[in-house]
Write an enzyme that holds these catalytic residues in place. Sequence first.
Site, PDB file in Angstrom:
ATOM      1  N   HIS A 162     -82.764  52.857  13.096  1.00  0.00           N
ATOM      2  CA  HIS A 162     -82.604  52.578  14.526  1.00  0.00           C
ATOM      3  C   HIS A 162     -83.622  51.570  15.049  1.00  0.00           C
ATOM      4  O   HIS A 162     -83.310  50.691  15.834  1.00  0.00           O
ATOM      5  CB  HIS A 162     -82.810  53.870  15.331  1.00  0.00           C
ATOM      6  N   ARG A 169     -69.071  46.988  16.052  1.00  0.00           N
ATOM      7  CA  ARG A 169     -69.188  48.249  15.298  1.00  0.00           C
ATOM      8  C   ARG A 169     -68.580  49.372  16.142  1.00  0.00           C
ATOM      9  O   ARG A 169     -69.275  50.012  16.923  1.00  0.00           O
ATOM     10  CB  ARG A 169     -70.655  48.547  14.999  1.00  0.00           C
ATOM     11  N   ARG A 196     -64.235  45.752  13.971  1.00  0.00           N
ATOM     12  CA  ARG A 196     -64.207  46.505  12.707  1.00  0.00           C
ATOM     13  C   ARG A 196     -63.711  47.910  12.995  1.00  0.00           C
ATOM     14  O   ARG A 196     -64.232  48.581  13.886  1.00  0.00           O
ATOM     15  CB  ARG A 196     -65.606  46.568  12.090  1.00  0.00           C
ATOM     16  N   GLU A 201     -67.891  44.407   1.097  1.00  0.00           N
ATOM     17  CA  GLU A 201     -69.196  45.057   0.995  1.00  0.00           C
ATOM     18  C   GLU A 201     -69.253  46.003  -0.195  1.00  0.00           C
ATOM     19  O   GLU A 201     -70.241  46.680  -0.422  1.00  0.00           O
ATOM     20  CB  GLU A 201     -69.540  45.772   2.303  1.00  0.00           C
ATOM     21  N   ASN A 207     -75.436  44.102   3.868  1.00  0.00           N
ATOM     22  CA  ASN A 207     -76.281  45.312   3.806  1.00  0.00           C
ATOM     23  C   ASN A 207     -75.728  46.276   2.751  1.00  0.00           C
ATOM     24  O   ASN A 207     -76.458  46.761   1.885  1.00  0.00           O
ATOM     25  CB  ASN A 207     -76.310  46.031   5.160  1.00  0.00           C
ATOM     26  N   ASP A 208     -74.422  46.548   2.863  1.00  0.00           N
ATOM     27  CA  ASP A 208     -73.830  47.465   1.889  1.00  0.00           C
ATOM     28  C   ASP A 208     -73.607  46.784   0.544  1.00  0.00           C
ATOM     29  O   ASP A 208     -73.760  47.417  -0.503  1.00  0.00           O
ATOM     30  CB  ASP A 208     -72.507  48.032   2.425  1.00  0.00           C
ATOM     31  N   CYS A 262     -71.571  39.131   8.113  1.00  0.00           N
ATOM     32  CA  CYS A 262     -72.015  39.865   9.297  1.00  0.00           C
ATOM     33  C   CYS A 262     -73.130  40.846   8.964  1.00  0.00           C
ATOM     34  O   CYS A 262     -73.547  41.630   9.811  1.00  0.00           O
ATOM     35  CB  CYS A 262     -70.848  40.567   9.978  1.00  0.00           C
TER      36      CYS A 262
HETATM   37  C1  PEP Z   1     -73.014  45.590   6.199  1.00  0.00           C
HETATM   38  O1  PEP Z   1     -72.837  46.525   5.420  1.00  0.00           O
HETATM   39  O2  PEP Z   1     -73.621  44.543   5.900  1.00  0.00           O
HETATM   40  C2  PEP Z   1     -72.501  45.672   7.587  1.00  0.00           C
HETATM   41  C3  PEP Z   1     -72.523  44.634   8.394  1.00  0.00           C
HETATM   42  O3  PEP Z   1     -72.034  46.875   8.015  1.00  0.00           O
HETATM   43  P1  PEP Z   1     -73.004  48.099   8.443  1.00  0.00           P
HETATM   44  O4  PEP Z   1     -74.415  47.581   8.452  1.00  0.00           O
HETATM   45  O5  PEP Z   1     -72.533  48.537   9.780  1.00  0.00           O
HETATM   46  O6  PEP Z   1     -72.728  49.074   7.350  1.00  0.00           O
HETATM   47 MG    MG Z   2     -71.429  48.105   5.890  1.00  0.00          MG
END
Ligand code: PEP
Ligand code: MG
Length: 563
Positions: A185, A287, A323, A412, A435-436, A483
């Site tokens: 957060h 999101r 999304r 992802e 990120n994922d 993203c």
């Molecule tokens: C990601 O996984 O990069 C992404 C943008 O989605 P989140 O961070 O919401 O999982």
């Molecule tokens: Mg993600």
Amino acid sequence: MARWLHGLGVSAGEATGPVARLAPPPALPAETSAVEDVGAEAARVTDALEQVAAELERRADVAAGAGRDVLFAQTMIARDPVLADGARDRVLAGADAPHAVADAFAEHRRALEAIGGYMAERVADLDDLRNRAVAVLLGLPMPGVPDPGHPFVLVAGDLAPADTATLDTERVVAIVTERGGPTDHTAILAKQLGIPAVTACAEAVSLADGQLVLVDGEHGEVVADPSDELVADAQRRGRELAARRAASRGPGVTADGHSVPLLFNVGGAGELSGPALAQSEGVGLLRTEFLFLDRTVAPTLDEQREAYGRVFAEFAGRRVVVRTLDVGADKPLPYLPRPAEPNPALGVRGLRLGRANPELLDEQLRAIAQAAKSATAEVWVMAPMVATAEEARAFAATARGHGLERVGVMIEVPSAAICAREVLAEVDFASIGTNDLAQYALAADRLAGELAELLDPWQPALLRLIAGVGAAGAELERPVGVCGEAASDPSLALVLVGLGVTSLSMAAACVPDVRAALAQRTLDECRELAGAACEATSAVTARAAVAELARKQSLGAGAQVRG
Ligand code: PEP
Ligand code: MG
């Protein structure tokens, strides 16, 4: 003497100021005290929880965007009748009010920890509520963000959303936490507010109230007792940065005129205002799960339509990529109980939730389509956690069946990146969630601060996966955006563009730096940078190779101008 402390840089920028520590949580007396009037003691429990909820609600009313949602979610937990009943039952069984409340929260906490992943991260929210209620009952000052009456660097063990959501950005010049991971957060909200932040800085425990610190939110460094020279240097860089940011406006475009839309990541309407909103090219990631989490019942079709409609109205005439729900497993919906999973990140999450509950996705797509009908925004819709071309095809068919024309998927999961050509053939566009993708490609939990170097988006393995998706997008003439957090790193953004990425989506505060970086390089130069990054053998050498080549490119451009 200056002393350097190290952590994770999660929100770029530098700031100097005296430390003000978050008020410590109230200490619960070792023993429960004797209760004479059980009825009155039970009423104290109700009053304390309501006082905490009312205070959070007051703060939510003046907060904006994701912070506001988070605070309302906190308010709902404080008003959860199961929690209040649990605490009152304990009073009836002989506990005093502070112990009863603490014990009831502890039971909820254990349940969250048992789930693990994202929900375990939410333990900080519960602890915050517990501390507030216990402080009320013990007559102690409310723990939370201090107000020393001047600008300060906020230092905390961990920050609850209730604290970060309503931070006064005039007063809080930077944030340092001892714990936390790269996507908690604190990181997301600090970035959104444009406050420099360093998390996972264990040594911050040694910082005292009033001590001067310099925080570098890009490199993850905190300098305790910095020299006048260090402070002056940081201030000069800060002025240069502010001037650069102010001068940077307009659409994202390379030095040779190649368009790269710079979009925003948002959790709902009301997060942006003024020039940031007016100049925005649109939303690259809405999101939607912010609407669905922390509710005891599902949002109705009307509620959803209204929420999406507000975002579409704010970004009228521009692209908004919605999304669909990214919950399940480690982000469970309270009103959709599912069996616990041993590996939640690899479980039934994102699009997979539709296997057992197709009605959820169906209703969401209906609401998006209805809201899109009366909007001038260009509505694109995409699914999270798509692993195969079959999943992409099925999602596209469902979305198109609702009348949605621009349908895409997030890339992802490594399998989707490896088979990007087949996946992209089924849809109109893709957006890479770095990120994922990093979490799954490097097999490193994205919430684990100690694995940050594996999650580094400069990892050549991640870059090579992105290269494959970019190439597939170019071949099939389908847009491929990014993203994930990688898009907000100005140097890496150039590499991504060189790898074939056609748009970049990030927290609004990060756009000016990326826009400025982009304006200095041609598309061919971006491609050269991408080549250098992909050939590297580690994240560190990829970064260094790109920095070195970029320096040469700048010198070359200077020579051309002089020549
Ligand atoms: C990601 O996984 O990069 C992404 C943008 O989605 P989140 O961070 O919401 O999982
Ligand atoms: Mg993600």
